[in-house]
Design a protein around this motif. Structure first.
Motif, PDB file in Angstrom:
ATOM      1  N   TRP A  98      -5.250  -4.910   0.519  1.00 39.50           N
ATOM      2  CA  TRP A  98      -4.086  -5.812   0.448  1.00 39.50           C
ATOM      3  C   TRP A  98      -2.788  -5.036   0.446  1.00 39.50           C
ATOM      4  CZ3 TRP A  98      -5.711 -10.269   1.833  1.00 39.50           C
ATOM      5  CH2 TRP A  98      -7.004 -10.682   1.486  1.00 39.50           C
ATOM      6  N   LEU A  99      -2.834  -3.834  -0.080  1.00 43.61           N
ATOM      7  CA  LEU A  99      -1.636  -2.988   0.029  1.00 43.61           C
ATOM      8  C   LEU A  99      -1.420  -2.625   1.497  1.00 43.61           C
ATOM      9  CD1 LEU A  99       0.635  -1.166  -1.192  1.00 43.61           C
ATOM     10  CD2 LEU A  99      -1.040   0.672  -1.273  1.00 43.61           C
ATOM     11  N   GLU A 100      -2.528  -2.304   2.159  1.00 35.39           N
ATOM     12  CA  GLU A 100      -2.430  -1.812   3.540  1.00 35.39           C
ATOM     13  C   GLU A 100      -2.271  -2.927   4.570  1.00 35.39           C
ATOM     14  OE1 GLU A 100      -5.992   0.579   3.543  1.00 35.39           O
ATOM     15  OE2 GLU A 100      -5.138   1.798   1.936  1.00 35.39           O
ATOM     16  N   SER A 101      -2.524  -4.142   4.187  1.00 38.81           N
ATOM     17  CA  SER A 101      -2.422  -5.262   5.128  1.00 38.81           C
ATOM     18  C   SER A 101      -1.037  -5.292   5.793  1.00 38.81           C
ATOM     19  CB  SER A 101      -2.647  -6.573   4.369  1.00 38.81           C
ATOM     20  OG  SER A 101      -2.049  -7.643   5.050  1.00 38.81           O
ATOM     21  N   ARG A 138       5.403  -2.796   2.056  1.00 41.64           N
ATOM     22  CA  ARG A 138       4.743  -2.961   0.758  1.00 41.64           C
ATOM     23  C   ARG A 138       4.547  -1.652   0.009  1.00 41.64           C
ATOM     24  NH1 ARG A 138       0.751  -5.752   2.508  1.00 41.64           N
ATOM     25  NH2 ARG A 138       1.847  -7.722   2.409  1.00 41.64           N
ATOM     26  N   ASN A 139       4.415  -0.581   0.744  1.00 43.27           N
ATOM     27  CA  ASN A 139       4.188   0.699   0.062  1.00 43.27           C
ATOM     28  C   ASN A 139       5.498   1.407  -0.290  1.00 43.27           C
ATOM     29  OD1 ASN A 139       2.390   2.514  -1.050  1.00 43.27           O
ATOM     30  ND2 ASN A 139       2.345   3.810   0.772  1.00 43.27           N
ATOM     31  N   ASN A 140       6.603   0.750  -0.050  1.00 45.97           N
ATOM     32  CA  ASN A 140       7.899   1.378  -0.307  1.00 45.97           C
ATOM     33  C   ASN A 140       8.355   1.036  -1.730  1.00 45.97           C
ATOM     34  OD1 ASN A 140      10.475   2.392  -0.187  1.00 45.97           O
ATOM     35  ND2 ASN A 140      11.222   0.912   1.323  1.00 45.97           N
TER      36      ASN A 140
HETATM   37  C1  LIG Z   1       1.632   4.739  -0.001  1.00 45.54           C
HETATM   38  O1  LIG Z   1       2.566   5.703  -0.451  1.00 45.54           O
HETATM   39  C2  LIG Z   1       1.995   6.753  -1.192  1.00 45.54           C
HETATM   40  C3  LIG Z   1       3.125   7.607  -1.744  1.00 45.54           C
HETATM   41  O2  LIG Z   1       4.076   7.861  -0.778  1.00 45.54           O
HETATM   42  C4  LIG Z   1       1.035   7.533  -0.288  1.00 45.54           C
HETATM   43  O3  LIG Z   1       0.432   8.554  -1.021  1.00 45.54           O
HETATM   44  C5  LIG Z   1      -0.032   6.581   0.232  1.00 45.54           C
HETATM   45  O4  LIG Z   1      -0.850   7.233   1.147  1.00 45.54           O
HETATM   46  C6  LIG Z   1       0.588   5.369   0.904  1.00 45.54           C
HETATM   47  N1  LIG Z   1      -0.464   4.420   1.199  1.00 45.54           N
HETATM   48  C7  LIG Z   1      -0.479   3.705   2.311  1.00 45.54           C
HETATM   49  C8  LIG Z   1      -1.627   2.766   2.452  1.00 45.54           C
HETATM   50  O5  LIG Z   1       0.375   3.790   3.161  1.00 45.54           O
END
Ligand SMILES: *[C@@H]1O[C@H](CO)[C@@H](O)[C@H](O)[C@H]1NC(C)=O
Ligand SMILES: *[C@@H]1O[C@H](CO)[C@@H](O)[C@H](O)[C@H]1NC(C)=O
Ligand SMILES: *[C@@H]1O[C@H](CO)[C@@H](O)[C@H](O)[C@H]1NC(C)=O
Ligand SMILES: *[C@@H]1O[C@H](CO)[C@@H](O)[C@H](O)[C@H]1NC(C)=O
Length: 514
Positions: free
Chosen positions: A450-453, A479-481
């Protein structure tokens, strides 16, 4: 987590400000059409306030009561069980499921201050938000009281942040026991104990009329926590080094003065007033050097709160005058036309101090500016003197309004950073609960899908104030920001303070604080 350690940046001093800031400012103001307000109220502050208030419901831990959020359910019911305490309530800090006591207590203090100044008829009550705000405070203070089982013991965190951050799951589906972290006489924490004292003292005023026994209980805990904080002086991040990575505290003198200021308001007892003007003040007050107001540093809040005492009751006290002068110096750095105006702003005029959670600072100082302006006005202090220029309380209000308008959409992205307000707002907020469908059964690791979606969050984190733009005013809605896209509970508390100030007329300032 929402926070990288944030350095407490001191503003330019008057001298450096006059030289550097003055020149920068002159160049800047020539480039711009002018900082004149747009006369019309383009934004609906009442609507925005009602939205921002909803975030507290989204962040609640425990057995929910009258839950209005379809995608939230009970969670953390066993928190505290292993030490026979009920630590189920309280609120999650951000997009995770950790209850961090230091910023959580600050959230309660800010909500209480807002209720005390903006709660009554023409304020929150008039737009039907007062009871809701009080309920949110109580959800936190119920937890804080339970977290303080003995005079010199305070639980300051529920959940292991390292572990929590290696999972992507809804708080509702966490089954593991969450570790508890406490401070005590051998591992003290003056900052977190004093902030908790400030929260409970301010909340005791909130409930003074409507629930006197509860109010008295809060005050008793506040007094004891203040003694604990003052007697056993230490940074909680020294006693509990694991908090450094999340909510490192860079000092405790500010919280001691802040707690004493709130205890003075709550009790009117001279011991607290003596404290803020006594030897501790000489040590901790840092008079004359403006600082940014945040979950870490409360000095600017102390200065504004004690300016209130100075303006209304304490004109003959030279120490209170120093707090007031310090508050005034901060106000002078905020106003863009002032000779000591800070250059820490984006081109669009947003106060901008830190990359992580950038919006917390402009919203926090805008709230303080609106309060300070009202204190001036109500106490018939018409003029704000900034070197050779004179400003009025309207200028502070205009500054506050401009920061809020930026947040609500008057920015180069034409985007509201308050989720749920206007047509365009972040859709990929960094928030586990919002990103996972409520009926999905995911554990720690498989939740990462769900984070990666690539799809927007299935649930709207209504009322979330995200971290916000970079200095160059760009914003990446991903979402990952977490640097830009993670909301925090205290962000919403600060925004509720600001919006309540703008939604009310300046006539409504304070009755409850006396
Ligand atoms: C999300 O960000 C973190 C920290 O920058 C990183 O380690 C991780 O791989 C990222 N995950 C995705 C799914 O992009
Ligand atoms: C005091 O707190 C520290 C840090 O949380 C902890 O390691 C220690 O066990 C506590 N002391 C007692 C007597 O519980
Ligand atoms: C935490 O705060 C202390 C006290 O100001 C400071 O010395 C230390 O460098 C900070 N640690 C981190 C990781 O920011
Ligand atoms: C804006 O600032 C961020 C962070 O410093 C940077 O990564 C990005 O490239 C900048 N964008 C533009 C368009 O300059």
């Amino acid at each position: 987590m929402a926070c990288k350690p944030i350095c407490v940046c001191l503003l330019v001093t008057i001298i450096a400000g006059a030289i550097v800031g003055g020149i920068l400012f002159a160049a800047k103001s020539m480039n711009k059409k002018g900082v004149e307000p747009s006369e019309s109220h383009k934004h609906n502050y009442v609507a925005a306030l009602k939205i921002a208030m909803q975030f507290f419901d989204i962040q609640k831990s425990g057995k929910l009561v009258n839950n209005q959020i379809k995608w939230r359910g009970d969670s953390g019911l066993k928190d505290g069980k292993e030490v026979d305490l009920d630590l189920s309530k309280g609120m999650y800090d951000a997009g995770d499921a950790v209850k961090f006591g230091f910023p959580l207590a600050f959230t309660a203090t800010m909500l209480s201050w807002t209720i005390l100044e903006r709660g009554q008829r023409m304020g929150m009550e008039g737009v039907d938000q007062l009871q809701k705000a009080k309920d949110s405070v109580k959800w936190i203070t119920d937890y804080l009281v339970n977290a303080h089982p003995k005079d010199n013991v305070l639980y300051v965190q529920v959940g292991d942040a390292e572990k929590d951050h290696k999972c992507w799951q809804r708080p509702e589906s966490i089954t593991d026991n969450k570790p508890l972290f406490q401070i005590n006489t051998t591992a003290p924490g003056s900052d977190v104990a004093a902030e908790t004292a400030a929260a409970l003292a301010s909340a005791s005023l909130v409930f003074k009329k409507s629930d006197p026994p509860y109010s008295a209980k809060l005050l008793e805990h506040a007094k004891k926590l203040f003694i604990f904080a003052d007697k056993y002086r230490e940074y909680y991040s020294v006693s509990l080094p694991q908090v450094k990575k999340y909510y490192n505290s860079t000092g405790y003198g500010d919280e001691l003065l802040w707690a004493a200021s709130w205890l003075y308001h709550a009790t009117q007892e001279n011991i607290y007033k003596d404290y803020v003007v006594g030897s501790e003040a000489e040590e901790f007050a840092d008079w004359g050097k403006p600082s940014w107001f945040s979950w870490d540093n409360k000095l600017a809040g102390v200065q504004v709160l004690l300016s209130r005492v100075y303006f209304f009751h304490g004109k003959d006290n030279t120490k209170l005058a120093k707090y007031q002068k310090s508050a005034q110096a901060l106000m002078c750095t905020l106003l863009p036309e002032s000779p000591s105006a800070t250059s820490d702003r984006t081109n669009g005029g947003l106060i901008w101090i830190a990359e992580w959670n950038a919006l917390q600072h402009p919203v926090a100082v805008a709230f303080l500016a609106s309060l300070y302006g009202d204190y001036m006005e109500k106490s018939d202090n018409e003029n704000l003197e900034c070197d050779e220029k004179t400003f009025k309380s309207e200028d502070l209000r205009e500054f506050a309004k401009k920061q809020a308008d930026y947040v609500l959409g008057d920015n180069p992205n034409s985007m509201s950073y308050l989720v749920g307000y206007s047509k365009k707002f972040p859709k990929f907020v960094h928030h586990r609960g919002a990103s996972i469908p409520a009926d999905a059964t995911t554990g720690c690791k498989d939740g990462y899908q769900w984070l990666e979606s690539t799809k927007p969050n299935p649930n709207e984190a209504t009322g979330a104030l995200v971290g916000g733009p970079f200095m160059n005013e760009t914003y990446i809605d991903s979402r990952n920001n977490s640097m830009q896209g993670e909301p925090t509970t205290y962000n919403s508390a600060l925004l509720v303070g600001l919006l309540s100030s703008l939604a009310t007329s300046s006539q409504s300032v304070v009755t409850s604080l006396g």
